[in-house]
Design a protein around this motif. Sequence first.
Motif, PDB file in Angstrom:
ATOM      1  N   TRP A 145       1.734  -2.443   2.134  1.00  0.00           N
ATOM      2  CA  TRP A 145       1.337  -3.810   1.908  1.00  0.00           C
ATOM      3  C   TRP A 145       2.486  -3.946   0.318  1.00  0.00           C
ATOM      4  CZ3 TRP A 145      -1.181  -7.305   4.467  1.00  0.00           C
ATOM      5  CH2 TRP A 145      -1.929  -7.041   5.456  1.00  0.00           C
ATOM      6  N   TYR A 146       2.782  -4.925   0.113  1.00  0.00           N
ATOM      7  CA  TYR A 146       3.430  -5.465  -1.103  1.00  0.00           C
ATOM      8  C   TYR A 146       3.122  -6.839  -1.733  1.00  0.00           C
ATOM      9  CZ  TYR A 146       7.246  -1.910  -0.263  1.00  0.00           C
ATOM     10  OH  TYR A 146       7.930  -1.046   0.039  1.00  0.00           O
ATOM     11  N   ALA A 158       0.684  -0.382  -1.447  1.00  0.00           N
ATOM     12  CA  ALA A 158       0.024   0.808  -0.939  1.00  0.00           C
ATOM     13  C   ALA A 158       0.871   1.009   0.401  1.00  0.00           C
ATOM     14  CB  ALA A 158      -1.396   0.788  -0.641  1.00  0.00           C
ATOM     15  N   LEU A 159       1.169   2.257   0.818  1.00  0.00           N
ATOM     16  CA  LEU A 159       2.127   2.522   1.616  1.00  0.00           C
ATOM     17  C   LEU A 159       1.446   3.819   2.409  1.00  0.00           C
ATOM     18  CD1 LEU A 159       4.994   2.013   2.624  1.00  0.00           C
ATOM     19  CD2 LEU A 159       5.687   4.155   1.408  1.00  0.00           C
ATOM     20  N   LEU A 160       1.643   3.754   3.889  1.00  0.00           N
ATOM     21  CA  LEU A 160       1.183   4.895   4.486  1.00  0.00           C
ATOM     22  C   LEU A 160       1.986   5.234   5.603  1.00  0.00           C
ATOM     23  CD1 LEU A 160      -1.346   7.016   5.462  1.00  0.00           C
ATOM     24  CD2 LEU A 160      -2.449   4.897   6.307  1.00  0.00           C
ATOM     25  N   ILE A 191      -5.686   2.131   1.729  1.00  0.00           N
ATOM     26  CA  ILE A 191      -4.896   1.687   2.938  1.00  0.00           C
ATOM     27  C   ILE A 191      -5.329   2.621   4.119  1.00  0.00           C
ATOM     28  CG2 ILE A 191      -2.954   3.202   2.275  1.00  0.00           C
ATOM     29  CD1 ILE A 191      -1.182   1.172   3.387  1.00  0.00           C
ATOM     30  N   SER A 192      -5.317   2.076   5.175  1.00  0.00           N
ATOM     31  CA  SER A 192      -5.721   2.768   6.511  1.00  0.00           C
ATOM     32  C   SER A 192      -4.683   2.359   7.338  1.00  0.00           C
ATOM     33  CB  SER A 192      -7.099   2.650   6.757  1.00  0.00           C
ATOM     34  OG  SER A 192      -7.378   1.176   6.986  1.00  0.00           O
ATOM     35  N   ARG A 193      -4.622   3.013   8.417  1.00  0.00           N
ATOM     36  CA  ARG A 193      -3.642   2.646   9.735  1.00  0.00           C
ATOM     37  C   ARG A 193      -4.159   3.281  11.234  1.00  0.00           C
ATOM     38  NH1 ARG A 193       2.699   4.576   9.191  1.00  0.00           N
ATOM     39  NH2 ARG A 193       3.205   4.124  11.401  1.00  0.00           N
ATOM     40  N   ASP A 194      -3.607   2.463  11.952  1.00  0.00           N
ATOM     41  CA  ASP A 194      -3.903   3.067  13.437  1.00  0.00           C
ATOM     42  C   ASP A 194      -2.625   3.093  14.183  1.00  0.00           C
ATOM     43  OD1 ASP A 194      -4.579   3.350  16.300  1.00  0.00           O
ATOM     44  OD2 ASP A 194      -6.385   2.241  15.921  1.00  0.00           O
ATOM     45  N   ASP A 229      -4.934  -9.170  -9.570  1.00  0.00           N
ATOM     46  CA  ASP A 229      -4.554  -8.961  -8.129  1.00  0.00           C
ATOM     47  C   ASP A 229      -4.033 -10.141  -7.400  1.00  0.00           C
ATOM     48  OD1 ASP A 229      -7.340  -6.619  -8.029  1.00  0.00           O
ATOM     49  OD2 ASP A 229      -5.015  -6.120  -8.325  1.00  0.00           O
ATOM     50  N   THR A 230      -4.099 -11.431  -7.841  1.00  0.00           N
ATOM     51  CA  THR A 230      -3.657 -12.538  -7.273  1.00  0.00           C
ATOM     52  C   THR A 230      -2.426 -12.536  -7.116  1.00  0.00           C
ATOM     53  OG1 THR A 230      -5.537 -13.823  -8.479  1.00  0.00           O
ATOM     54  CG2 THR A 230      -3.638 -15.085  -7.776  1.00  0.00           C
ATOM     55  N   ALA A 231      -2.109 -12.839  -6.187  1.00  0.00           N
ATOM     56  CA  ALA A 231      -0.554 -12.871  -5.355  1.00  0.00           C
ATOM     57  C   ALA A 231      -0.610 -13.007  -4.002  1.00  0.00           C
ATOM     58  CB  ALA A 231       0.012 -11.338  -5.602  1.00  0.00           C
ATOM     59  N   VAL A 232       0.861 -13.333  -3.455  1.00  0.00           N
ATOM     60  CA  VAL A 232       0.711 -13.287  -2.030  1.00  0.00           C
ATOM     61  C   VAL A 232       1.102 -11.880  -1.673  1.00  0.00           C
ATOM     62  CG1 VAL A 232       2.238 -14.053  -0.053  1.00  0.00           C
ATOM     63  CG2 VAL A 232       1.935 -15.621  -2.102  1.00  0.00           C
ATOM     64  N   TYR A 233       0.456 -11.285  -0.532  1.00  0.00           N
ATOM     65  CA  TYR A 233       0.323 -10.034  -0.019  1.00  0.00           C
ATOM     66  C   TYR A 233       1.168 -10.035   1.235  1.00  0.00           C
ATOM     67  CZ  TYR A 233      -2.872  -8.467  -3.526  1.00  0.00           C
ATOM     68  OH  TYR A 233      -3.666  -7.752  -4.932  1.00  0.00           O
ATOM     69  N   TYR A 234       2.251  -9.092   1.470  1.00  0.00           N
ATOM     70  CA  TYR A 234       2.883  -8.921   2.406  1.00  0.00           C
ATOM     71  C   TYR A 234       2.656  -7.605   2.917  1.00  0.00           C
ATOM     72  CZ  TYR A 234       5.460 -12.913   0.535  1.00  0.00           C
ATOM     73  OH  TYR A 234       5.958 -14.019  -0.282  1.00  0.00           O
TER      74      TYR A 234
END
Length: 123
Positions: free
Chosen positions: A36-37, A49-51, A69-72, A89-94
């Motif tokens: 997520w960016y 965060a990156l996984l 962060i979690s991932r399947d 933390d207000t932002a557009v999350y990509y």
Amino acid sequence: QVQLVESGGGLGQAGRSLRLSCAASGSIFSIDAMGWYRQAPGRQRELVALLTSEGSTNYADSVKGRFTISRDNAKNTVALQMNSLKPEDTAVYYCHAGGVVTGRGLGTMRDYWGQGTQVTVSS
């Protein structure tokens, strides 16, 4: 073609929690890293965060201890649990998928982005 579809986000209160989810679809053979960016008004897009597929994580200092962060890997989904939210933390999350190989795994790696989802945290 690969598409990333985000869900979640919206309006949250400081100190509370929100959860973002992202699903990658298409002819996907493998994905190296998902993450997520975010981009706030007037600021550059930054890593949140990156996984990786091997389980390595990387968090922005500003979210360490608050976001998870979690991932399947089997479902090609990634989620971001955001706790103890702050107005900053207000932002557009990509959602981002990096090192994506499509088809039968013989192609080159590419990166893909979701369309973005707004997160607004009120104080």
